[in-house]
Design a protein around this motif. Structure first.
Motif, PDB file in Angstrom:
ATOM      1  N   ALA A  14       0.801  -1.226   0.000  1.00 40.92           N
ATOM      2  CA  ALA A  14       0.000   0.000   0.000  1.00 40.92           C
ATOM      3  C   ALA A  14       0.831   1.272   0.000  1.00 40.92           C
ATOM      4  CB  ALA A  14      -0.915  -0.001   1.226  1.00 40.92           C
ATOM      5  N   ARG A  16       3.060   3.121  -1.816  1.00 42.75           N
ATOM      6  CA  ARG A  16       3.104   4.172  -2.840  1.00 42.75           C
ATOM      7  C   ARG A  16       1.764   4.903  -2.942  1.00 42.75           C
ATOM      8  NH1 ARG A  16       8.275   5.731  -4.053  1.00 42.75           N
ATOM      9  NH2 ARG A  16       9.559   3.904  -3.586  1.00 42.75           N
ATOM     10  N   LYS A  17       0.667   4.151  -2.882  1.00 41.63           N
ATOM     11  CA  LYS A  17      -0.647   4.803  -2.920  1.00 41.63           C
ATOM     12  C   LYS A  17      -0.858   5.621  -1.653  1.00 41.63           C
ATOM     13  CE  LYS A  17      -5.602   3.938  -3.416  1.00 41.63           C
ATOM     14  NZ  LYS A  17      -5.959   4.832  -2.297  1.00 41.63           N
ATOM     15  N   TYR A  18      -0.471   5.062  -0.518  1.00 48.20           N
ATOM     16  CA  TYR A  18      -0.602   5.769   0.760  1.00 48.20           C
ATOM     17  C   TYR A  18       0.149   7.096   0.715  1.00 48.20           C
ATOM     18  CZ  TYR A  18       0.014   6.648   5.787  1.00 48.20           C
ATOM     19  OH  TYR A  18       0.037   7.215   7.035  1.00 48.20           O
ATOM     20  N   SER A  19       1.336   7.079   0.158  1.00 51.42           N
ATOM     21  CA  SER A  19       2.164   8.279   0.085  1.00 51.42           C
ATOM     22  C   SER A  19       1.526   9.349  -0.800  1.00 51.42           C
ATOM     23  CB  SER A  19       3.553   7.935  -0.450  1.00 51.42           C
ATOM     24  OG  SER A  19       4.379   9.074  -0.504  1.00 51.42           O
ATOM     25  N   ALA A  20       0.804   8.919  -1.826  1.00 51.91           N
ATOM     26  CA  ALA A  20       0.206   9.864  -2.768  1.00 51.91           C
ATOM     27  C   ALA A  20      -1.142  10.402  -2.311  1.00 51.91           C
ATOM     28  CB  ALA A  20       0.044   9.191  -4.136  1.00 51.91           C
ATOM     29  N   ASP A  21      -1.799   9.714  -1.373  1.00 53.03           N
ATOM     30  CA  ASP A  21      -3.124  10.147  -0.933  1.00 53.03           C
ATOM     31  C   ASP A  21      -3.033  11.448  -0.136  1.00 53.03           C
ATOM     32  OD1 ASP A  21      -4.375   8.011  -2.099  1.00 53.03           O
ATOM     33  OD2 ASP A  21      -4.512   6.825  -0.257  1.00 53.03           O
ATOM     34  N   LYS A 167      -7.939  -5.951   2.034  1.00 47.81           N
ATOM     35  CA  LYS A 167      -8.119  -4.519   1.827  1.00 47.81           C
ATOM     36  C   LYS A 167      -7.880  -3.708   3.100  1.00 47.81           C
ATOM     37  CE  LYS A 167      -9.264  -4.772  -2.512  1.00 47.81           C
ATOM     38  NZ  LYS A 167      -8.377  -4.208  -3.567  1.00 47.81           N
TER      39      LYS A 167
END
Length: 212
Positions: A14, A16-21, A167
């Protein structure tokens, strides 16, 4: 595979997505940062666990002498290190590890930070005890934790399903009273319990505690 290993794998996937959120409540987040900075001294040695991708550590680093930020996810730490290089933060170190890692010396930190992490620990009481050992006498522990027992019944039903299908990570549900009780049992005196949210119902308890 241990629960810690499963959690690390989940957060690696998770990261990279976490960093972008984006941060959901930026104003509330900034209030928590400002409140934390009030308790930081220029000479402080600071320990953060569950640092994620390092955003909070990098924002608070100017207020202390050195900040060691840790996480169980190698991918999270890799992103945090990229940020540190890009921002030029010489007094921050990011390392993969658990709270009870023998690399961290006992009685060596003035302040410990744990933001949005205590509800994700499968052995929270043991972690709090280890954290108590890391702090100098009179050292401070500052945390911000979602008290998920305050969420709707529908969310309580959804969490086990989300975990079963990959998830969601391990998540524990408890109240602010339960959490402050556990922190007290670990050898801390509670100084303050606050809520800093500015959008809707805020279930994140911001707690300041001092090592006895």
């Amino acid at each position: 595979m241990s629960q810690s290993s499963r959690n690390a794998r989940f957060w690696d996937r998770a990261a990279r997505k976490y960093s972008a959120d984006p941060i959901a409540d930026e104003a509330g987040y900034e209030r928590s940062l400002a409140r934390t900075a009030e308790f930081m001294q220029a000479a402080d040695q600071v320990f953060e666990f569950g640092c994620g991708t390092g955003t909070t550590a990098l924002k608070l680093a100017p207020h202390c002498a050195h900040l060691l930020a840790t996480d169980i996810s190698p991918e999270m730490i890799a992103i945090a290190q990229e940020k540190a290089v890009a921002q030029g933060a010489p007094n921050v170190a990011f390392e993969v590890g658990l709270i009870n890692d023998e690399r961290w010396r006992h009685n060596s930190f003035d302040l410990a930070l744990g933001f949005n992490i205590l509800h994700l620990l499968d052995q929270r009481q043991a972690a709090l005890a280890a954290l108590h050992g890391l702090l100098k006498p009179g050292g401070l522990f500052i945390s911000k934790t979602p008290c998920l027992s305050e969420m709707s019944f529908a969310i309580h039903l959804a969490l086990p399903l989300m975990k079963a299908i990959g998830k969601a990570p391990h998540v524990d549900t408890f109240s602010e009273a339960t959490l402050t009780g556990e922190i007290g049992q670990a050898g801390f005196d509670i100084i303050a319990c606050e809520r800093h949210g500015t959008r809707g119902k805020d279930i994140r308890a911001f707690i300041i505690a001092r090592k006895r």
